[in-house]
Design a protein around this motif. Structure first.
Motif, short mmCIF file in Angstrom:
data_model
loop_
_atom_site.label_atom_id
_atom_site.label_comp_id
_atom_site.label_asym_id
_atom_site.label_seq_id
_atom_site.Cartn_x
_atom_site.Cartn_y
_atom_site.Cartn_z
N UNK A 1 15.83 0.60 5.62
CA UNK A 1 16.00 1.99 5.58
C UNK A 1 15.17 2.80 4.64
N UNK A 2 14.50 2.14 3.84
CA UNK A 2 13.59 2.63 2.62
C UNK A 2 12.50 3.56 3.12
N UNK A 3 11.90 3.18 4.22
CA UNK A 3 10.53 4.18 4.31
C UNK A 3 11.09 5.36 4.84
N UNK A 4 12.40 5.44 5.59
CA UNK A 4 12.85 6.77 6.05
C UNK A 4 13.25 7.64 4.66
N UNK A 5 14.20 6.85 4.00
CA UNK A 5 14.39 7.67 2.72
C UNK A 5 13.28 7.78 1.72
N UNK A 6 12.26 7.24 1.68
CA UNK A 6 11.15 7.70 0.62
C UNK A 6 10.43 8.83 1.26
N UNK A 7 10.18 8.86 2.59
CA UNK A 7 9.56 10.11 3.12
C UNK A 7 10.38 11.14 3.13
N UNK A 8 11.74 11.18 3.10
CA UNK A 8 12.69 12.22 3.21
C UNK A 8 12.71 12.79 1.56
N UNK A 9 12.30 12.10 0.61
CA UNK A 9 12.15 12.52 -0.75
C UNK A 9 10.81 13.26 -1.11
N UNK A 10 10.20 13.53 0.02
CA UNK A 10 9.03 14.09 -0.23
C UNK A 10 7.39 13.35 -0.23
N UNK A 11 7.60 12.03 -0.14
CA UNK A 11 6.29 11.24 -0.32
C UNK A 11 5.67 11.28 0.84
N UNK A 12 4.19 11.13 0.86
CA UNK A 12 3.12 11.18 2.15
C UNK A 12 2.48 10.07 2.36
N UNK A 13 1.74 10.17 3.31
CA UNK A 13 0.82 9.09 3.68
C UNK A 13 1.34 7.65 3.48
N UNK A 14 2.74 7.47 4.18
CA UNK A 14 3.24 6.15 3.87
C UNK A 14 2.66 5.13 4.73
N UNK A 15 2.63 3.95 4.03
CA UNK A 15 2.07 2.62 4.72
C UNK A 15 3.05 1.61 4.41
N UNK A 16 3.34 1.10 5.53
CA UNK A 16 4.57 0.08 5.62
C UNK A 16 3.99 -1.32 6.18
N UNK A 17 4.10 -2.16 5.16
CA UNK A 17 3.48 -3.71 5.82
C UNK A 17 4.54 -4.70 5.76
N UNK A 18 4.73 -5.43 6.99
CA UNK A 18 5.91 -6.36 7.05
C UNK A 18 5.08 -7.77 6.94
N UNK A 19 5.80 -8.64 6.28
CA UNK A 19 5.08 -9.99 6.32
C UNK A 19 6.41 -11.05 6.68
N UNK A 20 6.18 -11.75 7.81
CA UNK A 20 6.90 -12.77 8.03
C UNK A 20 6.71 -13.87 7.26
N UNK A 21 7.67 -14.39 6.38
CA UNK A 21 7.24 -15.49 5.51
C UNK A 21 8.19 -16.80 5.68
N UNK A 22 7.76 -17.76 6.00
CA UNK A 22 8.43 -19.04 6.08
C UNK A 22 9.31 -19.36 4.99
N UNK A 23 10.34 -20.38 5.02
CA UNK A 23 10.91 -20.98 4.06
C UNK A 23 10.89 -22.58 4.17
N UNK A 24 10.02 -23.38 3.51
CA UNK A 24 10.11 -24.61 3.80
C UNK A 24 8.70 -25.02 3.97
N UNK A 25 8.24 -26.26 3.97
CA UNK A 25 6.78 -26.91 4.02
C UNK A 25 6.55 -27.01 5.53
N UNK A 26 7.32 -26.51 6.76
CA UNK A 26 7.09 -26.91 7.97
C UNK A 26 5.90 -26.39 8.71
N UNK A 27 5.34 -25.31 8.23
CA UNK A 27 4.14 -24.56 8.96
C UNK A 27 3.02 -25.40 8.99
N UNK A 28 2.09 -25.29 10.01
CA UNK A 28 1.04 -26.23 10.08
C UNK A 28 0.07 -25.49 9.21
#
Length: 309
Positions: free
Chosen positions: A230-257
């Motif tokens: 929800x934070x992107x919409x809430x921050x934009x509603x507060x007046x901020x502009x030029x919003x950039x949202x970056x999403x990272x998928x992060x593993x838990x554990x040593x299984x990735x190759x």
């Protein structure tokens, strides 16, 4: 088997509606802490903040502080060694780190940007005494009315305050008012919803129950853990502009190759191991009325670690 958590980062250009002058943030090199603030509260074998007692869900003892520092390293790995993504100036002046915790981000930032005056605030004065000369910590509640000058900060930094704030709209509006025109707010939050690409995390999984409990606790207390949704919409509603949202998928554990993801995953698992009791015990006892033995049994019969090997 593998599991994922989602780390989400918002970088937002702040105000662009004029210019203003700033005033000194550090007016005095001396300050004192009331003894009542350091009279920490012990609960179920864990230590918690005394200032505004009970308003924050995680312990502030050494075990949980180690978890915060481990998580800091994980976030550095996720951001490929960077402390933030906002395109700030090298000669940045005034920086506010809300909910600074052990102060590790603020200290690293002050070292990296020697022109900056960095202020970290938290409910607990658990930060070290030996810090860079351009870094300072104060006991403060970000939910209160801010007493800083208006149009003052170049950067407001927020990280993992999920489950801590009732009125995010108020917090963002305060950040907007106290940032200089053209300044930045950057927020990083973690999704509490575990996911898997191979279908490992099902509706019957203990991990799904874990996420559900946190979601329900946030609904009961009014301090949601589902902030990144929800934070992107809430921050934009507060007046901020030029919003950039970056999403990272992060593993838990040593299984990735992939070697980089494998390192991130190992640090994520280490953080989970050191923090799991602290994550659970206050919420489950305070919000749901469990006794400490029930919490420990749940952590044993909910073998979260087995999903992340």
């Amino acid at each position: 088997m593998g599991g994922d958590e989602k780390v989400q980062s918002d970088i937002l250009v702040a105000r662009d509606d004029g210019s203003t002058s700033s005033s000194d943030m550090f007016l005095d090199d001396t300050f004192s802490i009331d003894s009542s603030i350091t009279a920490y509260r012990m609960e179920n074998g864990r230590r918690y903040h005394a200032y505004k007692e009970g308003t924050y869900w995680a312990p502030n003892d050494e075990r949980q502080n180690e978890n915060l520092d481990i998580s800091h390293h994980k976030y550095l790995l996720v951001l490929e060694g960077k402390l933030l993504l906002a395109p700030i100036r090298e000669d940045i002046e005034y920086v506010l780190d809300l909910g600074t915790g052990t102060g590790i981000w603020a200290i690293d930032f002050a070292d990296q940007y020697p022109t900056a005056q960095v202020l970290g605030t938290d409910l607990s004065p658990i930060q070290p005494d030996m810090v860079p000369p351009n870094c300072r910590f104060e006991v403060d509640d970000a939910k209160d009315e801010w007493i800083y000058p208006l149009d003052h900060f170049d950067l407001v930094h927020i990280r993992t305050l999920f489950g801590s704030i009732r009125d995010w709209n108020k917090l963002y509006r305060q950040a907007y008012r106290h940032l200089k025109p053209g300044g930045y707010i950057e927020q990083m939050e973690i999704s509490i919803q575990f996911k898997s690409d191979d279908g490992t995390v099902t509706a019957e999984s203990p991990l799904h129950r874990w996420s559900t409990l946190f979601t329900e606790a946030g609904e009961i207390t009014g301090q949601s853990f589902r902030v990144c949704e929800t934070m992107r919409a809430a921050i934009e509603a507060s007046g901020f502009v030029n919003v950039v949202e970056t999403i990272y998928k992060t593993p838990i554990g040593g299984w990735p190759q992939d070697s980089r993801l494998r390192e991130i995953g190992r640090w994520s698992l280490l953080g989970f191991d050191t923090g799991i009791e602290g994550y659970a015990i206050a919420l489950l006892t305070r919000v749901f009325g469990w006794n400490p033995t029930e919490v420990q049994v749940f952590l044993q019969v909910c073998p979260v670690r087995n999903f992340f090997i």
